[in-house]
Design a protein around this motif. Sequence first.
Motif, short mmCIF file in Angstrom:
data_model
loop_
_atom_site.label_atom_id
_atom_site.label_comp_id
_atom_site.label_asym_id
_atom_site.label_seq_id
_atom_site.Cartn_x
_atom_site.Cartn_y
_atom_site.Cartn_z
N ASP A 1 0.85 -1.19 0.00
CA ASP A 1 0.00 0.00 0.00
C ASP A 1 0.88 1.24 0.00
OD1 ASP A 1 -1.86 1.98 0.39
OD2 ASP A 1 -2.53 1.29 2.36
N SER A 2 0.78 2.02 -1.07
CA SER A 2 1.61 3.24 -1.13
C SER A 2 0.76 4.48 -0.87
CB SER A 2 2.27 3.34 -2.50
OG SER A 2 1.28 3.49 -3.50
N THR A 3 -0.49 4.27 -0.48
CA THR A 3 -1.39 5.42 -0.33
C THR A 3 -1.48 5.91 1.12
OG1 THR A 3 -3.30 4.00 -0.03
CG2 THR A 3 -2.83 4.70 -2.28
N ASN A 4 -0.78 5.23 2.02
CA ASN A 4 -0.83 5.64 3.43
C ASN A 4 0.16 6.80 3.62
OD1 ASN A 4 -1.89 5.22 6.02
ND2 ASN A 4 -0.01 4.20 6.65
N THR A 5 -0.27 7.97 3.15
CA THR A 5 0.67 9.08 2.96
C THR A 5 0.20 10.37 3.62
OG1 THR A 5 1.15 8.13 0.81
CG2 THR A 5 1.86 10.39 1.14
N ILE A 6 1.14 11.04 4.29
CA ILE A 6 0.89 12.40 4.79
C ILE A 6 1.56 13.35 3.81
CG2 ILE A 6 1.25 14.04 6.70
CD1 ILE A 6 1.73 11.57 8.52
N GLN A 7 0.82 14.34 3.34
CA GLN A 7 1.39 15.31 2.41
C GLN A 7 1.75 16.55 3.21
OE1 GLN A 7 1.43 14.24 -0.99
NE2 GLN A 7 2.96 15.86 -1.05
N GLY A 8 3.03 16.79 3.40
CA GLY A 8 3.45 17.92 4.22
C GLY A 8 3.24 19.26 3.52
N THR A 9 2.63 20.20 4.23
CA THR A 9 2.46 21.56 3.69
C THR A 9 2.71 22.54 4.83
OG1 THR A 9 0.16 21.89 4.31
CG2 THR A 9 0.55 20.77 2.22
N ALA A 10 2.76 23.83 4.48
CA ALA A 10 2.95 24.84 5.52
C ALA A 10 1.75 24.83 6.49
CB ALA A 10 3.09 26.20 4.88
N GLY A 11 0.61 24.27 6.03
CA GLY A 11 -0.59 24.28 6.86
C GLY A 11 -0.84 22.96 7.59
N THR A 12 0.08 22.01 7.52
CA THR A 12 -0.13 20.71 8.20
C THR A 12 -0.18 20.94 9.72
OG1 THR A 12 1.09 19.60 6.46
CG2 THR A 12 0.80 18.36 8.49
N ARG B 1 4.23 7.03 4.46
CA ARG B 1 5.02 7.96 3.64
C ARG B 1 4.74 9.38 4.13
NH1 ARG B 1 3.21 7.45 -2.20
NH2 ARG B 1 4.89 8.95 -2.46
N PHE B 2 5.78 10.15 4.32
CA PHE B 2 5.61 11.54 4.71
C PHE B 2 6.29 12.37 3.62
CE2 PHE B 2 4.97 14.09 8.86
CZ PHE B 2 4.72 15.25 8.14
N GLU B 3 5.48 12.93 2.73
CA GLU B 3 6.01 13.67 1.59
C GLU B 3 6.32 15.10 1.99
OE1 GLU B 3 6.19 12.96 -2.16
OE2 GLU B 3 6.84 11.30 -0.93
N GLU B 4 7.41 15.60 1.47
CA GLU B 4 7.81 17.01 1.68
C GLU B 4 7.74 17.39 3.16
OE1 GLU B 4 9.03 18.62 -0.78
OE2 GLU B 4 8.25 17.60 -2.54
N ILE B 5 8.40 16.62 3.99
CA ILE B 5 8.32 16.83 5.44
C ILE B 5 8.80 18.22 5.86
CG2 ILE B 5 10.57 15.75 5.95
CD1 ILE B 5 9.22 14.50 8.43
N THR B 6 9.79 18.76 5.13
CA THR B 6 10.33 20.06 5.57
C THR B 6 9.43 21.24 5.20
OG1 THR B 6 11.71 20.03 3.60
CG2 THR B 6 12.76 19.40 5.66
N ARG B 7 8.36 20.98 4.50
CA ARG B 7 7.40 22.06 4.26
C ARG B 7 6.53 22.31 5.49
NH1 ARG B 7 6.89 24.11 -0.60
NH2 ARG B 7 4.78 24.78 -0.15
N CYS B 8 6.51 21.35 6.42
CA CYS B 8 5.75 21.54 7.67
C CYS B 8 6.57 22.39 8.63
CB CYS B 8 5.50 20.21 8.38
SG CYS B 8 4.69 19.01 7.39
N PRO B 9 5.90 23.20 9.44
CA PRO B 9 6.65 23.96 10.44
C PRO B 9 7.41 23.00 11.38
CG PRO B 9 4.34 24.62 10.36
CD PRO B 9 4.47 23.42 9.49
N PRO B 10 8.62 23.38 11.83
CA PRO B 10 9.44 22.48 12.65
C PRO B 10 8.72 21.95 13.89
CG PRO B 10 10.71 24.40 12.02
CD PRO B 10 9.31 24.63 11.52
N GLU B 11 7.88 22.79 14.53
CA GLU B 11 7.23 22.31 15.77
C GLU B 11 6.23 21.19 15.43
OE1 GLU B 11 7.20 25.34 14.63
OE2 GLU B 11 5.20 26.21 14.59
N ILE B 12 5.71 21.19 14.22
CA ILE B 12 4.79 20.12 13.81
C ILE B 12 5.59 18.85 13.49
CG2 ILE B 12 3.02 19.49 12.10
CD1 ILE B 12 2.16 21.74 14.00
N GLN B 13 6.72 19.04 12.79
CA GLN B 13 7.57 17.87 12.50
C GLN B 13 7.97 17.18 13.80
OE1 GLN B 13 11.12 19.06 10.39
NE2 GLN B 13 10.01 20.53 9.17
#
Length: 383
Positions: free
Chosen positions: A121-132, A172-184
């Motif tokens: 399963d490759s769909t178990n994915t978090i898409q990182g954004t500035a708004g995550t 899968r956590f895509e584009e993790i660095t797009r999330c604010p550090p405190e969220i990461q």
Amino acid sequence: MPQIEIQKDIQNAVRSPAEIRFAQELHALAATDTDAKPPGWLLSPRAVRTFILGSDGKALSHKWQNKKTNTVITEKFYGDDALVDRCIVTLAGNRGLMLVGEPGTAKSMLSELLSAAIAGDSTNTIQGTAGTTEDQIKYSWNFALLLSAGPSLQALVPSPLYTGLKAGKLVRFEEITRCPPEIQDALVSILSDKVLHIPELADNDSILFAKKGFNIIATANIRDRGVHDMSSALKRRFNFETVKPISDKKLELKLVMEQTQALLADAEANVNLDIDVIDLLVTTFHDLREGRTEEGTVIERPSTVMSTAEAVAVGVSAGLDACYFGNGAIEGEHIVRNLVGTVLKDNPEDAKKLKHYFDVVVKARAQKFPIWETYYKARKWLR
Ligand SMILES: Nc1ncnc2c1ncn2[C@@H]1O[C@H](COP(=O)(O)OP(=O)(O)OP(=O)(O)O)[C@@H](O)[C@H]1O
Ligand SMILES: [Mg+2]
């Protein structure tokens, strides 16, 4: 291997997940896999490697849809076999895998292929954004149920991370660095203790222990917000692998040719793809990316990323252009027309650099090779 039920709408999807696209290959590997599997994995590390790097033309014999079938495993990731081995070894251990690199170097594709082969399963994915938000990483609530009956497992809305811990699957956590550090940083304790606390729930359900098979594959792009934004605590919980652009031009040509052909076939566009024309495209990308031509001429690199993924995109647009506005045969002119939209994105200086490349490098080659001459003549489209 558990088959994800193919729903009608997924068959008409613009792009279906890897486990559906390569269902037959995954089935062939599972049916012939005799090696030991790490706990929670659907395939052995060697079979995962074959899925990504291909079986070298060797056919695997298995039963598929009630018929005896021979399936050849196609090569999907090109250029760095050792990187694939290291990724698989990392995932079999207890640290997360972080794929970093320039845009368009197939980080997401590699993470999708690894998840499809290891977890099905490759769909178990978090898409990182500035708004995550932290809720999107951990869990949230169905507010109607929460208000009517209070916090319960039924009212909990699981995140992909929650699902990964509970089912023992890859996340899968895509584009993790797009999330604010405190969220990461919400990930730090989960990755160390392999436990998620849900204090709102009663004792029995308030701790979710990760089942074997759980791990994370994150991707980060070094051009956008970079990995330097990650806390060192989180960095320590990942093994970092840098995915580099393909350096071998012949390999890149093979890849761009194959993928352009496949995408045009998907779009049901009838195009006569000439490898010499695709070679113009790949050589242009290669020269501009390296800042130096095969003849040794130094040229200025555009600020835009000249990735392989972009080369495929130009190849596909050029093919569609040839199909719908030409006679179906791709020519240098179609490449030039579609190159402009890729190279000229945010920096007007890049237009000058591209024009200079045509005036110096393409012009010189045009005097020796007829195909480069047609390419040079099409430079009017650069305006
Ligand atoms: N080494 C490679 N092997 C196979 N395909 C590649 C390779 N490098 C680039 N590609 C191309 O890149 C496409 C996938 O790019 P992908 O979106 O995975 O890149 P990415 O590194 O995640 O980019 P971004 O940082 O922009 O998210 C593939 O479909 C393929 O066309
Ligand atoms: Mg990506």
